[in-house]
Design a protein around this motif. Structure first.
Motif, PDB file in Angstrom:
ATOM      1  N   TYR A   1       0.869  -1.180   0.000  1.00 50.21           N
ATOM      2  CA  TYR A   1       0.000   0.000   0.000  1.00 50.21           C
ATOM      3  C   TYR A   1       0.906   1.230   0.000  1.00 50.21           C
ATOM      4  O   TYR A   1       2.102   1.140   0.249  1.00 50.21           O
ATOM      5  CB  TYR A   1      -0.941  -0.001   1.198  1.00 50.21           C
ATOM      6  CG  TYR A   1      -0.261   0.057   2.542  1.00 50.21           C
ATOM      7  CD1 TYR A   1       0.031   1.275   3.163  1.00 50.21           C
ATOM      8  CD2 TYR A   1       0.096  -1.119   3.210  1.00 50.21           C
ATOM      9  CE1 TYR A   1       0.660   1.312   4.402  1.00 50.21           C
ATOM     10  CE2 TYR A   1       0.726  -1.078   4.450  1.00 50.21           C
ATOM     11  CZ  TYR A   1       1.002   0.136   5.039  1.00 50.21           C
ATOM     12  OH  TYR A   1       1.626   0.184   6.257  1.00 50.21           O
TER      13      TYR A   1
ATOM     14  N   ARG B   1      -2.965   6.991   4.227  1.00 52.68           N
ATOM     15  CA  ARG B   1      -2.622   5.669   3.721  1.00 52.68           C
ATOM     16  C   ARG B   1      -3.729   5.104   2.840  1.00 52.68           C
ATOM     17  O   ARG B   1      -4.909   5.232   3.144  1.00 52.68           O
ATOM     18  CB  ARG B   1      -2.374   4.704   4.888  1.00 52.68           C
ATOM     19  CG  ARG B   1      -1.291   5.172   5.844  1.00 52.68           C
ATOM     20  CD  ARG B   1      -0.983   4.125   6.885  1.00 52.68           C
ATOM     21  NE  ARG B   1       0.115   4.559   7.747  1.00 52.68           N
ATOM     22  CZ  ARG B   1       0.846   3.757   8.495  1.00 52.68           C
ATOM     23  NH1 ARG B   1       0.582   2.454   8.503  1.00 52.68           N
ATOM     24  NH2 ARG B   1       1.826   4.226   9.235  1.00 52.68           N
ATOM     25  N   SER B   2      -3.313   4.470   1.746  1.00 53.56           N
ATOM     26  CA  SER B   2      -4.260   3.725   0.932  1.00 53.56           C
ATOM     27  C   SER B   2      -4.457   2.347   1.551  1.00 53.56           C
ATOM     28  O   SER B   2      -3.733   1.953   2.466  1.00 53.56           O
ATOM     29  CB  SER B   2      -3.738   3.602  -0.503  1.00 53.56           C
ATOM     30  OG  SER B   2      -2.577   2.770  -0.529  1.00 53.56           O
ATOM     31  N   GLN B   3      -5.433   1.605   1.050  1.00 51.30           N
ATOM     32  CA  GLN B   3      -5.695   0.258   1.539  1.00 51.30           C
ATOM     33  C   GLN B   3      -5.064  -0.778   0.602  1.00 51.30           C
ATOM     34  O   GLN B   3      -5.160  -0.642  -0.619  1.00 51.30           O
ATOM     35  CB  GLN B   3      -7.207   0.001   1.623  1.00 51.30           C
ATOM     36  CG  GLN B   3      -7.917   0.890   2.620  1.00 51.30           C
ATOM     37  CD  GLN B   3      -7.443   0.642   4.042  1.00 51.30           C
ATOM     38  OE1 GLN B   3      -7.235  -0.502   4.434  1.00 51.30           O
ATOM     39  NE2 GLN B   3      -7.273   1.711   4.795  1.00 51.30           N
ATOM     40  N   PRO B   4      -4.402  -1.794   1.144  1.00 49.75           N
ATOM     41  CA  PRO B   4      -3.828  -2.831   0.276  1.00 49.75           C
ATOM     42  C   PRO B   4      -4.920  -3.646  -0.384  1.00 49.75           C
ATOM     43  O   PRO B   4      -6.025  -3.789   0.162  1.00 49.75           O
ATOM     44  CB  PRO B   4      -2.997  -3.675   1.249  1.00 49.75           C
ATOM     45  CG  PRO B   4      -3.646  -3.476   2.583  1.00 49.75           C
ATOM     46  CD  PRO B   4      -4.158  -2.064   2.586  1.00 49.75           C
ATOM     47  N   ASN B   5      -4.633  -4.183  -1.556  1.00 53.52           N
ATOM     48  CA  ASN B   5      -5.577  -5.035  -2.272  1.00 53.52           C
ATOM     49  C   ASN B   5      -5.470  -6.449  -1.713  1.00 53.52           C
ATOM     50  O   ASN B   5      -4.882  -7.338  -2.319  1.00 53.52           O
ATOM     51  CB  ASN B   5      -5.267  -5.005  -3.773  1.00 53.52           C
ATOM     52  CG  ASN B   5      -6.289  -5.783  -4.582  1.00 53.52           C
ATOM     53  OD1 ASN B   5      -7.317  -6.218  -4.053  1.00 53.52           O
ATOM     54  ND2 ASN B   5      -6.004  -5.966  -5.859  1.00 53.52           N
TER      55      ASN B   5
ATOM     56  N   GLN C   1      -1.323   0.299  -9.960  1.00 54.27           N
ATOM     57  CA  GLN C   1      -1.574   0.129  -8.531  1.00 54.27           C
ATOM     58  C   GLN C   1      -1.356   1.447  -7.776  1.00 54.27           C
ATOM     59  O   GLN C   1      -2.116   1.802  -6.878  1.00 54.27           O
ATOM     60  CB  GLN C   1      -0.651  -0.955  -7.973  1.00 54.27           C
ATOM     61  CG  GLN C   1      -0.976  -2.362  -8.454  1.00 54.27           C
ATOM     62  CD  GLN C   1       0.069  -3.370  -8.008  1.00 54.27           C
ATOM     63  OE1 GLN C   1       1.272  -3.089  -7.996  1.00 54.27           O
ATOM     64  NE2 GLN C   1      -0.381  -4.553  -7.634  1.00 54.27           N
TER      65      GLN C   1
ATOM     66  N   ALA D   1      -4.053   3.669  -5.682  1.00 51.07           N
ATOM     67  CA  ALA D   1      -3.844   4.070  -4.287  1.00 51.07           C
ATOM     68  C   ALA D   1      -4.033   5.571  -4.118  1.00 51.07           C
ATOM     69  O   ALA D   1      -4.638   6.040  -3.149  1.00 51.07           O
ATOM     70  CB  ALA D   1      -2.441   3.652  -3.841  1.00 51.07           C
ATOM     71  N   TRP D   2      -3.525   6.360  -5.063  1.00 51.50           N
ATOM     72  CA  TRP D   2      -3.660   7.822  -5.013  1.00 51.50           C
ATOM     73  C   TRP D   2      -5.132   8.236  -5.118  1.00 51.50           C
ATOM     74  O   TRP D   2      -5.584   9.167  -4.451  1.00 51.50           O
ATOM     75  CB  TRP D   2      -2.817   8.426  -6.115  1.00 51.50           C
ATOM     76  CG  TRP D   2      -2.965   9.910  -6.338  1.00 51.50           C
ATOM     77  CD1 TRP D   2      -3.151  10.527  -7.524  1.00 51.50           C
ATOM     78  CD2 TRP D   2      -2.906  10.952  -5.363  1.00 51.50           C
ATOM     79  NE1 TRP D   2      -3.228  11.882  -7.364  1.00 51.50           N
ATOM     80  CE2 TRP D   2      -3.072  12.172  -6.037  1.00 51.50           C
ATOM     81  CE3 TRP D   2      -2.740  10.971  -3.983  1.00 51.50           C
ATOM     82  CZ2 TRP D   2      -3.085  13.404  -5.389  1.00 51.50           C
ATOM     83  CZ3 TRP D   2      -2.749  12.197  -3.316  1.00 51.50           C
ATOM     84  CH2 TRP D   2      -2.915  13.388  -4.016  1.00 51.50           C
TER      85      TRP D   2
ATOM     86  N   GLN E   1      -7.574   6.696  -3.905  1.00 56.59           N
ATOM     87  CA  GLN E   1      -8.235   6.431  -2.620  1.00 56.59           C
ATOM     88  C   GLN E   1      -8.125   7.600  -1.644  1.00 56.59           C
ATOM     89  O   GLN E   1      -9.012   7.822  -0.833  1.00 56.59           O
ATOM     90  CB  GLN E   1      -7.630   5.179  -1.968  1.00 56.59           C
ATOM     91  CG  GLN E   1      -7.938   3.879  -2.683  1.00 56.59           C
ATOM     92  CD  GLN E   1      -7.326   2.694  -1.946  1.00 56.59           C
ATOM     93  OE1 GLN E   1      -7.102   2.733  -0.737  1.00 56.59           O
ATOM     94  NE2 GLN E   1      -7.048   1.633  -2.685  1.00 56.59           N
TER      95      GLN E   1
END
Length: 256
Positions: free
Chosen positions: A20, A33-37, A84, A88-89, A91
């Protein structure tokens, strides 16, 4: 929300559920922070395990092919491709704004939404600073009241104001260097720091009885109210006679 010309600073992290991104405010450094996939990482890992298991059963080349296919485990990868990273950005974009003046990408805490600029470039800088000061003062007063210190806090404020006024009065009665601002006792002819001729304080004389009032609002001798002295026409910084000009012809200081 307006479009961004770029991404802010970022790091890529992984806590065991997939990579992330952490994006940082260009002004205060606050992180978002973004969330991991997580679902994608699990599905990819299961697929890799299944294919790897099948290939390992092939004679001779099976193990080599399986090892090359498996590669880096996505659950612990510290890499993100462009797609990816862009996801993330997307989010966390709602927490940021870009200043049209300095081009910094800042969090909402450092952005003046009303003017559309970061708080350092906002035309409402003075208003924002005043508002922050009022909020801080209210918070301190509230904390003091919560501990039963409201009256003590108010008394402390009055003492501080009184001390400031006393210090200002004392400074007005001292000789001042127009070059570096050094203060000295009245009558000192040259600055003890740089040798520049000192500007002497103007004595406040009661117009009714001639007593020196030393800045008092009422004469200590006869009680007459002291009117504010009219400007002498001399520069308050270097003492040059401005001869009615609004700005000092010697140093450019504005004449009150």
């Amino acid at each position: 929300m307006s479009e961004f010309s770029r991404m802010p600073r970022y790091d890529i992290r992984n806590d065991g559920a997939g990579p992330y991104a952490i994006f940082y405010c260009d002004m205060c450094g606050r992180e978002f922070r973004s969330q991991p996939n997580f679902g994608g990482a699990v599905a990819q890992d299961l697929g890799r395990q299944a294919v790897s298991g099948l290939l390992r059963k092939v004679p001779l080349v099976g193990s080599v092919a399986a090892n090359n296919l498996v590669g880096e485990d996505p659950r612990y990868s510290m890499k993100m491709d462009n797609n990816q990273l862009n996801a993330a950005w997307q989010q966390v974009q709602q927490h940021f704004r870009e200043c049209p003046t300095c081009q910094r990408i800042v969090c909402l805490s450092d952005f003046d939404v009303q003017s559309g600029y970061c708080q350092e470039d906002s035309p409402r800088t003075d208003e924002i600073a005043e508002s922050r000061g009022a909020q801080a003062g209210a918070a301190i007063k509230g904390l003091a009241s919560a501990f039963g210190l409201g009256e003590a806090f108010q008394g402390m404020g009055e003492n501080i104001r009184s001390a400031v006024n006393t210090a200002q009065t004392a400074a007005n009665q001292m000789a001042r260097c127009p070059q570096d601002g050094t203060l000295a006792n009245a009558g000192t002819k040259f600055c003890p720091n740089c040798g520049t001729p000192m500007v002497q304080p103007t004595a406040a004389i009661c117009p009714a009885c001639g007593t020196e009032t030393k800045g008092a609002k009422f004469c200590p001798n006869c009680g007459a109210k002291q009117e504010a002295a009219q400007p002498s026409g001399k520069c308050p910084k270097c003492g040059t006679d401005a001869k009615g000009a609004k700005f000092c012809p010697e140093c450019g200081t504005k004449i009150a």
